[in-house]
Motif scaffolding. Structure first.
Motif, mmCIF file in Angstrom:
data_model
loop_
_atom_site.group_PDB
_atom_site.id
_atom_site.type_symbol
_atom_site.label_atom_id
_atom_site.label_comp_id
_atom_site.label_asym_id
_atom_site.label_seq_id
_atom_site.Cartn_x
_atom_site.Cartn_y
_atom_site.Cartn_z
ATOM 1 N N ALA A 35 -7.766 -11.809 -36.424
ATOM 2 C CA ALA A 35 -8.878 -12.739 -36.234
ATOM 3 C C ALA A 35 -8.578 -13.804 -35.198
ATOM 4 C CB ALA A 35 -9.242 -13.381 -37.564
ATOM 5 N N THR A 36 -7.380 -14.371 -35.213
ATOM 6 C CA THR A 36 -7.080 -15.502 -34.331
ATOM 7 C C THR A 36 -6.006 -15.188 -33.299
ATOM 8 O OG1 THR A 36 -5.374 -16.417 -35.793
ATOM 9 C CG2 THR A 36 -7.658 -17.098 -36.196
ATOM 10 N N GLY A 37 -5.476 -13.968 -33.314
ATOM 11 C CA GLY A 37 -4.381 -13.631 -32.428
ATOM 12 C C GLY A 37 -4.814 -13.338 -31.002
ATOM 13 N N LEU A 38 -3.808 -13.227 -30.129
ATOM 14 C CA LEU A 38 -3.997 -12.940 -28.707
ATOM 15 C C LEU A 38 -3.413 -11.558 -28.403
ATOM 16 C CD1 LEU A 38 -4.737 -14.023 -25.796
ATOM 17 C CD2 LEU A 38 -2.380 -14.905 -25.707
ATOM 18 N N ALA A 39 -4.071 -10.824 -27.520
ATOM 19 C CA ALA A 39 -3.572 -9.510 -27.116
ATOM 20 C C ALA A 39 -3.964 -9.253 -25.664
ATOM 21 C CB ALA A 39 -4.130 -8.407 -28.016
ATOM 22 N N PHE A 40 -3.240 -8.312 -25.039
ATOM 23 C CA PHE A 40 -3.486 -7.964 -23.643
ATOM 24 C C PHE A 40 -3.673 -6.454 -23.508
ATOM 25 C CE2 PHE A 40 -1.278 -11.984 -23.457
ATOM 26 C CZ PHE A 40 -1.847 -12.640 -22.377
ATOM 27 N N ASP A 41 -4.686 -6.082 -22.729
ATOM 28 C CA ASP A 41 -4.881 -4.693 -22.301
ATOM 29 C C ASP A 41 -4.630 -4.623 -20.801
ATOM 30 O OD1 ASP A 41 -5.519 -3.670 -24.762
ATOM 31 O OD2 ASP A 41 -7.674 -3.479 -24.384
ATOM 32 N N PHE A 42 -3.636 -3.851 -20.384
ATOM 33 C CA PHE A 42 -3.363 -3.642 -18.967
ATOM 34 C C PHE A 42 -3.788 -2.214 -18.640
ATOM 35 C CE2 PHE A 42 0.294 -6.628 -20.077
ATOM 36 C CZ PHE A 42 -0.454 -7.755 -19.771
ATOM 37 N N VAL A 43 -4.929 -2.085 -17.988
ATOM 38 C CA VAL A 43 -5.540 -0.767 -17.826
ATOM 39 C C VAL A 43 -5.920 -0.514 -16.373
ATOM 40 C CG1 VAL A 43 -6.360 -0.643 -20.196
ATOM 41 C CG2 VAL A 43 -7.784 -1.754 -18.478
ATOM 42 N N GLY A 44 -6.104 0.752 -16.076
ATOM 43 C CA GLY A 44 -6.492 1.159 -14.732
ATOM 44 C C GLY A 44 -7.857 1.807 -14.727
ATOM 45 N N THR A 45 -8.159 2.523 -13.665
ATOM 46 C CA THR A 45 -9.443 3.195 -13.505
ATOM 47 C C THR A 45 -9.613 4.283 -14.557
ATOM 48 O OG1 THR A 45 -9.353 2.784 -11.129
ATOM 49 C CG2 THR A 45 -10.888 4.469 -11.881
ATOM 50 N N SER A 46 -10.796 4.356 -15.166
ATOM 51 C CA SER A 46 -11.053 5.358 -16.195
ATOM 52 C C SER A 46 -11.244 6.729 -15.565
ATOM 53 C CB SER A 46 -12.299 4.975 -16.993
ATOM 54 O OG SER A 46 -13.443 4.991 -16.156
ATOM 55 N N MET A 47 -11.346 7.751 -16.401
ATOM 56 C CA MET A 47 -11.491 9.127 -15.928
ATOM 57 C C MET A 47 -12.746 9.317 -15.093
ATOM 58 S SD MET A 47 -8.816 10.759 -16.914
ATOM 59 C CE MET A 47 -9.317 12.479 -16.750
ATOM 60 N N ASP A 48 -13.795 8.528 -15.365
ATOM 61 C CA ASP A 48 -15.036 8.662 -14.598
ATOM 62 C C ASP A 48 -15.050 7.790 -13.342
ATOM 63 O OD1 ASP A 48 -15.381 6.095 -15.543
ATOM 64 O OD2 ASP A 48 -17.166 6.536 -16.727
#
Length: 412
Positions: A160-173
């Motif tokens: 609920a109160t935490g922090l997170a990171f998504d490090f992502v690139g270009t999707s398949m489409d």
């Protein structure tokens, strides 16, 4: 390979005659190995004596390591009282993390790496180098947040109160991700770690500054707005200073990209993007607060100051603060003025090397008010922000600000 390059990235060129390591002072990013060699925030090996090094978050300390009693554990030469530690599980990955974890911690990852929800696809060769750059910037961010005492938990510990990171690139489409923040999740297009791509975007967006660390500092500003401002006693003072965040964000975004910033934006905002919506004004000003705090702290750690540079500017005054009567007001004022002096000096050094300005921004008095407000919020949340205001010379009064409060050479 990646850990090796990380080890040498902050190397002082060539061996030198070494004196005993001086006592560490302040919060600057300079420490010393057991052999006396200067070592830096990202180092995991002393190139003079080959001692293993590690960074202990919370203690804000890079230290030489000695083998602990249990296999895979270490003790810190500079802080044996910290007890047994082990290396972050990302030490041997492309992230090349040099952070340490208490030996009894059940989490294999350090406090910075456990914030990751998604890492890049490392089967793509260039993503390994991109991830190293991203993690290097993120560790700098997380260390600063911890040193300020700000609440920092991972979503794996508190969804609920935490922090997170998504490090992502270009999707398949072929769709590129959008860097941003939503409910404690910061998403970053991994391509931002490509210097050519980032510079092309910077020019296309007409931005004076665009870095990975700048992205992180801006996006966590949104996270801390949710944690520290929303639903708190700070909300109404925020609205009086930054504006009413209840206005439509979607409409504000469309208006900004169709019409641009108001003509006189530089008199009230730290950037053109800050004019888009009160949330963005907060996040942009928050990011600059973290820039300033880290840069002045680091400069002071190296004995750098623009105080004697002879810059002919009128200092900001107590009237430029959000609360001139606050007990830390004079220290914050000295900090801001020291920053303007330092930025003016470093801008000239950058120009001497044919590089863009170190700090290509103006700070009008209205922004100083907002910066002081943010400082008070941070101090109230963590109790350590005032400790970071240890400016050489204390109540330094001979500092800079034109009648626009601008750094030398900054755009008006």
């Amino acid at each position: 390979m990646y850990r090796y390059f990380n080890r040498i990235s902050s190397r002082i060129a060539g061996p030198r005659a070494l004196a005993p390591a001086p006592a560490e002072t302040g919060h600057g990013k300079l420490w010393h190995c057991r052999c006396g060699q200067a070592v830096f925030f990202g180092n995991s090996l002393c190139l003079t004596c080959q001692a293993p090094l590690g960074y202990l978050p919370g203690n804000d300390l890079v230290s030489a390591l000695s083998p602990g009693q249990a296999p895979g554990t270490w003790t810190l030469d500079s802080a044996p009282e910290a007890g047994a530690v082990r290396r972050c599980a990302n030490f041997d990955t492309a992230a090349a993390c040099n952070w340490l974890v208490p030996a009894g911690d059940p989490q294999p990852l350090c406090r910075a790496c456990r914030l990751n929800r998604t890492i890049p696809d490392l089967s793509v060769p260039e993503n390994n180098g991109y991830w190293l750059k991203v993690e290097t910037a993120k560790r700098r961010l997380v260390a600063q947040l911890l040193n300020l005492g700000l609440p920092l938990v991972a979503k794996i510990e508190d969804e609920a109160t935490g922090l997170a990171f998504d490090f992502v690139g270009t999707s398949m489409d072929g769709t590129r991700p959008t860097t941003g923040h939503a409910d404690g999740l910061v998403t970053l297009d991994i391509k931002e770690a490509d210097d050519a791509h980032r510079e092309a975007v910077r020019q296309a967006m007409r931005e004076p500054y665009r870095t990975l660390l700048g992205h992180f500092r801006h996006e966590v500003g949104h996270y801390y707005w949710d944690r520290l401002i929303a639903g708190s006693t700070w909300l109404e003072p925020f609205r009086a200073l930054f504006g009413d965040e209840q206005q439509s964000y979607a409409d504000a975004l469309e208006r900004h990209y169709q019409q641009g910033a108001p003509a006189a934006w530089a008199q009230q905002y730290v950037s053109a993007y800050a004019t888009m919506h009160p949330w963005e004004d907060w996040a942009e000003t928050w990011a600059h607060y973290l820039h300033m705090m880290d840069a002045v702290d680091t400069a002071q750690g190296f004995g750098m100051s623009g105080h004697n540079a002879g810059l002919d500017y009128v200092p900001f005054s107590p009237n430029n603060l959000y609360d001139p009567s606050h007990t830390s007001a004079s220290a914050f004022l000295a900090f801001v003025n020291a920053w303007i002096e330092l930025a003016g000096m470093l801008n000239e050094l950058s120009r001497a090397m044919g590089q863009p300005d170190f700090y290509p921004f103006a700070l009008p008095p209205e922004v100083i008010v907002k910066l002081h407000f943010i400082h008070l919020v941070v101090q109230g949340a963590g109790g350590k922000a005032d400790e970071m205001l240890a400016i050489e010379g204390g109540g330094n009064e001979s500092v800079v600000a034109t009648d626009h409060g601008a750094c030398p050479g900054a755009p008006q």
